[in-house]
Write a protein that holds these residues in place. Structure first.
Motif, PDB file in Angstrom:
ATOM      1  N   GLY A 168      -0.436  -2.756  -9.774  1.00  0.00           N
ATOM      2  CA  GLY A 168       0.959  -2.443 -10.098  1.00  0.00           C
ATOM      3  C   GLY A 168       1.852  -2.523  -8.883  1.00  0.00           C
ATOM      4  N   ALA A 169       1.334  -2.099  -7.740  1.00  0.00           N
ATOM      5  CA  ALA A 169       2.117  -2.165  -6.499  1.00  0.00           C
ATOM      6  C   ALA A 169       2.334  -3.610  -6.062  1.00  0.00           C
ATOM      7  CB  ALA A 169       1.405  -1.380  -5.398  1.00  0.00           C
ATOM      8  N   ILE A 170       1.319  -4.442  -6.207  1.00  0.00           N
ATOM      9  CA  ILE A 170       1.471  -5.871  -5.874  1.00  0.00           C
ATOM     10  C   ILE A 170       2.565  -6.481  -6.740  1.00  0.00           C
ATOM     11  CG2 ILE A 170       0.337  -8.131  -6.000  1.00  0.00           C
ATOM     12  CD1 ILE A 170      -2.279  -6.744  -5.243  1.00  0.00           C
ATOM     13  N   LYS A 171       2.553  -6.158  -8.021  1.00  0.00           N
ATOM     14  CA  LYS A 171       3.566  -6.688  -8.938  1.00  0.00           C
ATOM     15  C   LYS A 171       4.962  -6.202  -8.555  1.00  0.00           C
ATOM     16  CE  LYS A 171       5.324  -8.661 -12.569  1.00  0.00           C
ATOM     17  NZ  LYS A 171       5.494 -10.128 -12.597  1.00  0.00           N
ATOM     18  N   GLU A 172       5.095  -4.915  -8.225  1.00  0.00           N
ATOM     19  CA  GLU A 172       6.409  -4.365  -7.856  1.00  0.00           C
ATOM     20  C   GLU A 172       6.962  -4.989  -6.585  1.00  0.00           C
ATOM     21  OE1 GLU A 172       7.866  -0.294  -8.176  1.00  0.00           O
ATOM     22  OE2 GLU A 172       5.892   0.253  -8.989  1.00  0.00           O
ATOM     23  N   ILE A 173       6.106  -5.149  -5.583  1.00  0.00           N
ATOM     24  CA  ILE A 173       6.584  -5.644  -4.285  1.00  0.00           C
ATOM     25  C   ILE A 173       6.830  -7.145  -4.322  1.00  0.00           C
ATOM     26  CG2 ILE A 173       5.983  -5.939  -1.845  1.00  0.00           C
ATOM     27  CD1 ILE A 173       6.758  -3.074  -2.655  1.00  0.00           C
ATOM     28  N   LEU A 174       5.945  -7.897  -4.961  1.00  0.00           N
ATOM     29  CA  LEU A 174       6.105  -9.362  -4.962  1.00  0.00           C
ATOM     30  C   LEU A 174       7.002  -9.856  -6.091  1.00  0.00           C
ATOM     31  CD1 LEU A 174       2.496 -10.572  -4.041  1.00  0.00           C
ATOM     32  CD2 LEU A 174       4.407  -9.960  -2.546  1.00  0.00           C
ATOM     33  N   GLY A 191      -7.451   0.699  -8.843  1.00  0.00           N
ATOM     34  CA  GLY A 191      -7.185  -0.694  -9.191  1.00  0.00           C
ATOM     35  C   GLY A 191      -5.903  -0.857  -9.978  1.00  0.00           C
ATOM     36  N   GLU A 192      -5.682   0.026 -10.940  1.00  0.00           N
ATOM     37  CA  GLU A 192      -4.470  -0.032 -11.762  1.00  0.00           C
ATOM     38  C   GLU A 192      -3.216   0.054 -10.900  1.00  0.00           C
ATOM     39  OE1 GLU A 192      -2.020   2.835 -14.902  1.00  0.00           O
ATOM     40  OE2 GLU A 192      -4.163   3.204 -14.533  1.00  0.00           O
ATOM     41  N   HIS A 193      -3.196   1.000  -9.981  1.00  0.00           N
ATOM     42  CA  HIS A 193      -1.974   1.213  -9.211  1.00  0.00           C
ATOM     43  C   HIS A 193      -1.846   0.236  -8.035  1.00  0.00           C
ATOM     44  CE1 HIS A 193      -0.640   4.626 -11.505  1.00  0.00           C
ATOM     45  NE2 HIS A 193      -1.888   5.093 -11.480  1.00  0.00           N
ATOM     46  N   LEU A 194      -2.963  -0.302  -7.573  1.00  0.00           N
ATOM     47  CA  LEU A 194      -2.874  -1.334  -6.541  1.00  0.00           C
ATOM     48  C   LEU A 194      -2.284  -2.611  -7.112  1.00  0.00           C
ATOM     49  CD1 LEU A 194      -3.463  -2.139  -3.631  1.00  0.00           C
ATOM     50  CD2 LEU A 194      -5.777  -2.805  -4.343  1.00  0.00           C
ATOM     51  N   THR A 227       0.821  -1.213   0.000  1.00  0.00           N
ATOM     52  CA  THR A 227       0.000   0.000   0.000  1.00  0.00           C
ATOM     53  C   THR A 227       0.856   1.264   0.000  1.00  0.00           C
ATOM     54  OG1 THR A 227      -0.271  -0.244   2.408  1.00  0.00           O
ATOM     55  CG2 THR A 227      -2.044  -1.071   1.009  1.00  0.00           C
ATOM     56  N   LYS A 228       2.033   1.222   0.623  1.00  0.00           N
ATOM     57  CA  LYS A 228       2.931   2.380   0.528  1.00  0.00           C
ATOM     58  C   LYS A 228       3.363   2.587  -0.926  1.00  0.00           C
ATOM     59  CE  LYS A 228       4.789   2.336   5.238  1.00  0.00           C
ATOM     60  NZ  LYS A 228       5.972   2.054   6.101  1.00  0.00           N
ATOM     61  N   LYS A 229       3.691   1.499  -1.587  1.00  0.00           N
ATOM     62  CA  LYS A 229       4.061   1.590  -3.003  1.00  0.00           C
ATOM     63  C   LYS A 229       2.869   2.060  -3.839  1.00  0.00           C
ATOM     64  CE  LYS A 229       7.345   0.816  -4.704  1.00  0.00           C
ATOM     65  NZ  LYS A 229       8.429   1.715  -5.169  1.00  0.00           N
ATOM     66  N   PHE A 230       1.677   1.589  -3.480  1.00  0.00           N
ATOM     67  CA  PHE A 230       0.471   2.013  -4.185  1.00  0.00           C
ATOM     68  C   PHE A 230       0.307   3.528  -4.126  1.00  0.00           C
ATOM     69  CE2 PHE A 230      -3.827   3.483  -2.995  1.00  0.00           C
ATOM     70  CZ  PHE A 230      -4.417   3.484  -4.251  1.00  0.00           C
ATOM     71  N   TYR A 231       0.397   4.101  -2.918  1.00  0.00           N
ATOM     72  CA  TYR A 231       0.209   5.547  -2.798  1.00  0.00           C
ATOM     73  C   TYR A 231       1.304   6.307  -3.543  1.00  0.00           C
ATOM     74  CZ  TYR A 231      -3.605   5.149   0.540  1.00  0.00           C
ATOM     75  OH  TYR A 231      -4.817   4.882   1.125  1.00  0.00           O
ATOM     76  N   GLN A 232       2.531   5.791  -3.530  1.00  0.00           N
ATOM     77  CA  GLN A 232       3.615   6.442  -4.266  1.00  0.00           C
ATOM     78  C   GLN A 232       3.292   6.478  -5.758  1.00  0.00           C
ATOM     79  OE1 GLN A 232       7.506   4.635  -3.718  1.00  0.00           O
ATOM     80  NE2 GLN A 232       8.221   5.477  -5.651  1.00  0.00           N
ATOM     81  N   ARG A 233       2.870   5.348  -6.283  1.00  0.00           N
ATOM     82  CA  ARG A 233       2.523   5.272  -7.709  1.00  0.00           C
ATOM     83  C   ARG A 233       1.326   6.172  -8.024  1.00  0.00           C
ATOM     84  NH1 ARG A 233       3.711   0.496 -10.759  1.00  0.00           N
ATOM     85  NH2 ARG A 233       1.647   0.837 -11.685  1.00  0.00           N
ATOM     86  N   LEU A 234       0.318   6.119  -7.145  1.00  0.00           N
ATOM     87  CA  LEU A 234      -0.907   6.883  -7.383  1.00  0.00           C
ATOM     88  C   LEU A 234      -0.624   8.375  -7.459  1.00  0.00           C
ATOM     89  CD1 LEU A 234      -4.079   6.769  -7.521  1.00  0.00           C
ATOM     90  CD2 LEU A 234      -4.041   7.194  -5.054  1.00  0.00           C
ATOM     91  N   PHE A 235       0.129   8.891  -6.490  1.00  0.00           N
ATOM     92  CA  PHE A 235       0.359  10.336  -6.433  1.00  0.00           C
ATOM     93  C   PHE A 235       1.339  10.797  -7.511  1.00  0.00           C
ATOM     94  CE2 PHE A 235      -0.761   9.909  -1.725  1.00  0.00           C
ATOM     95  CZ  PHE A 235      -2.096  10.211  -1.977  1.00  0.00           C
ATOM     96  N   GLU A 236       2.234   9.916  -7.928  1.00  0.00           N
ATOM     97  CA  GLU A 236       3.130  10.283  -9.031  1.00  0.00           C
ATOM     98  C   GLU A 236       2.351  10.383 -10.336  1.00  0.00           C
ATOM     99  OE1 GLU A 236       6.178   7.339  -9.057  1.00  0.00           O
ATOM    100  OE2 GLU A 236       7.325   8.266  -7.403  1.00  0.00           O
ATOM    101  N   SER A 237       1.390   9.477 -10.516  1.00  0.00           N
ATOM    102  CA  SER A 237       0.608   9.454 -11.746  1.00  0.00           C
ATOM    103  C   SER A 237      -0.544  10.456 -11.731  1.00  0.00           C
ATOM    104  CB  SER A 237       0.049   8.045 -11.968  1.00  0.00           C
ATOM    105  OG  SER A 237      -0.735   7.989 -13.139  1.00  0.00           O
TER     106      SER A 237
END
Length: 411
Positions: free
Chosen positions: A107-113, A102-105, A28-38
């Motif tokens: 994406g975050a799962i893919k980045e972290i795992l 949904g897109e960035h969540l 979720t930290k990665k999710f928020y980073q991606r979300l706010f950057e985009s």
């Protein structure tokens, strides 16, 4: 009809839940980073303080895990979904935001795992997210309709004028708000909150904060009572919005607010005894409940318990005492943890110390009552633990977290 996950994808979700839970906050930290950057414009909708403290990523991680774990029957966690849905409506989260999330969540799962997040796993989680988001969209559609169509209601944010500003204690100030257009106010359930949009000088984005309504429905104003938290520094940290409200906003100024929302509210259709327990600024929603009962159900038994540090930070002392002195069915108790000499001399409080089970059993006629409590997390944990030891039925225990979502059982 709610879409069901196909059996194979359901099995994939069940198998990957432990891994997602283990890495939930990182995801979720990665999710928020991606979300706010985009989509930096979405910072207008989020409490950035909760991003800094980590409260929001943890809350989202818990919510994602809880929803996925109950994907076969989301009704099992309906109270949690309603709490989140009410918050979403107050913040003006709309259906078009869900695909972005949904897109960035995913994406975050893919980045972290990494490689462990196979296409099969991501496809299953995409379908699960679609089911969860569809449930939220349907629920929130009803919340939006209710807010907009009731007498005096509105959609989005509406301008209110600060009609009166009253200092209640060294740290709490009340703002009496009246609609700029002079229209009538909608009713609300005592305990609910409004969302205030605040412009911070030199800040690119607006800031949204929820504040409980601290007076009863049916008046010509909304009252919020805001505790000043911390001080303003270079970053948007704890207290920057409340500090600006205290220091920069005055009578005659305008505040945009959204219509009342929230799932923590008094059961106004019951006549059962009520126990209202608050710590610090947690007194705001229960004070609304107190005034509502006194005005509309004066024969209903109420015990009002307020715990604060000392008299200097004690808001509504005279207001609450006046109600309890005039209505024999209402009893009030003030507990000070660190009373001053003046507090003792003027007998401002009834008990020195803390709320304990033994003390509750002494002052309450019975545990056969509806309990509502609000305050800092440690305070609420103590109260919740006491009520559990007393074996108060779960359906009679109601509480609210200020800030990000939470569960006392897990805290």
């Amino acid at each position: 009809m709610v879409k069901q996950l196909d059996p194979h994808k359901l099995e994939v979700i069940k198998q990957t839940l432990p891994v997602v839970k283990e890495h939930g906050e990182a995801i979720t930290k990665k999710f928020y980073q991606r979300l706010f950057e985009s989509h930096p414009e979405l910072k207008n909708m989020f409490n950035m303080t909760h991003q800094i403290t980590g409260h929001q990523p943890k809350a989202l991680a818990d919510a994602v895990y809880g929803a996925a774990a109950n994907i076969e029957d989301l009704s099992q966690i309906m109270p949690i979904l309603e709490r989140i849905g009410q918050k979403h409506r107050s913040l003006q989260v709309k259906p078009e935001h869900y695909p972005i999330v949904g897109e960035h969540l995913l994406g975050a799962i893919k980045e972290i795992l990494g490689d462990a997040a196979t296409d099969e796993i991501l496809d299953a989680w995409a379908d699960a997210y679609q089911i969860i988001s569809s449930a939220f969209i349907k629920m929130e559609e009803g919340f939006y309709k209710s807010a907009e169509t009731q007498a005096g209601g509105w959609g989005g944010f509406k301008n209110f004028i600060i009609d009166k500003k009253v200092k209640e204690s060294e740290v709490i100030t009340s703002f009496y708000l009246k609609p700029e257009d002079g229209e009538e106010l909608p009713s609300f359930l005592p305990g609910q909150y409004i969302t205030v949009k605040v412009e911070i000088p030199q800040e690119e984005y607006t800031h949204l904060r929820q504040y409980s309504l601290s007076d009863r429905p049916g008046l010509e104003y909304f009252r919020i009572s805001v505790k000043r938290e911390g001080s303003k520094g270079e970053d948007i940290g704890p207290g920057v919005v409340s500090t600006d409200l205290h220091q920069l906003y005055n009578e005659g100024d305008v505040l945009p607010i959204s219509a009342p929302a929230g799932d923590f509210y008094l059961d106004v259709n019951s006549n059962r005894p009520v126990v209202l327990i608050s710590g610090g600024v947690g007194l705001t929603p229960v004070t609304s409940m107190l005034h509502t009962i006194n005005a509309n159900q004066p024969d209903r038994r109420v015990v009002f318990i307020e715990a604060v540090q000392n008299g200097s930070v004690h808001a509504f002392r005279e207001e609450v005492r006046k109600v309890s002195e005039q209505n024999p069915n209402i009893a009030s108790y003030f507990i000070y943890t660190q009373p001053s000499n003046e507090d003792r001399e003027k007998e401002y409080f009834d008990r020195e110390g803390y709320v304990t089970l033994e003390w509750l059993q002494e002052v309450l006629p019975s545990k056969d009552a509806q309990f509502y409590f609000c305050g800092p997390l440690p305070f609420m944990q103590v109260v919740n633990s006491a009520l559990k030891q007393w074996e108060v039925p779960k359906e009679d225990v109601h509480y609210e977290f200020f800030g990000s979502f939470g569960n006392l059982e897990d805290a």
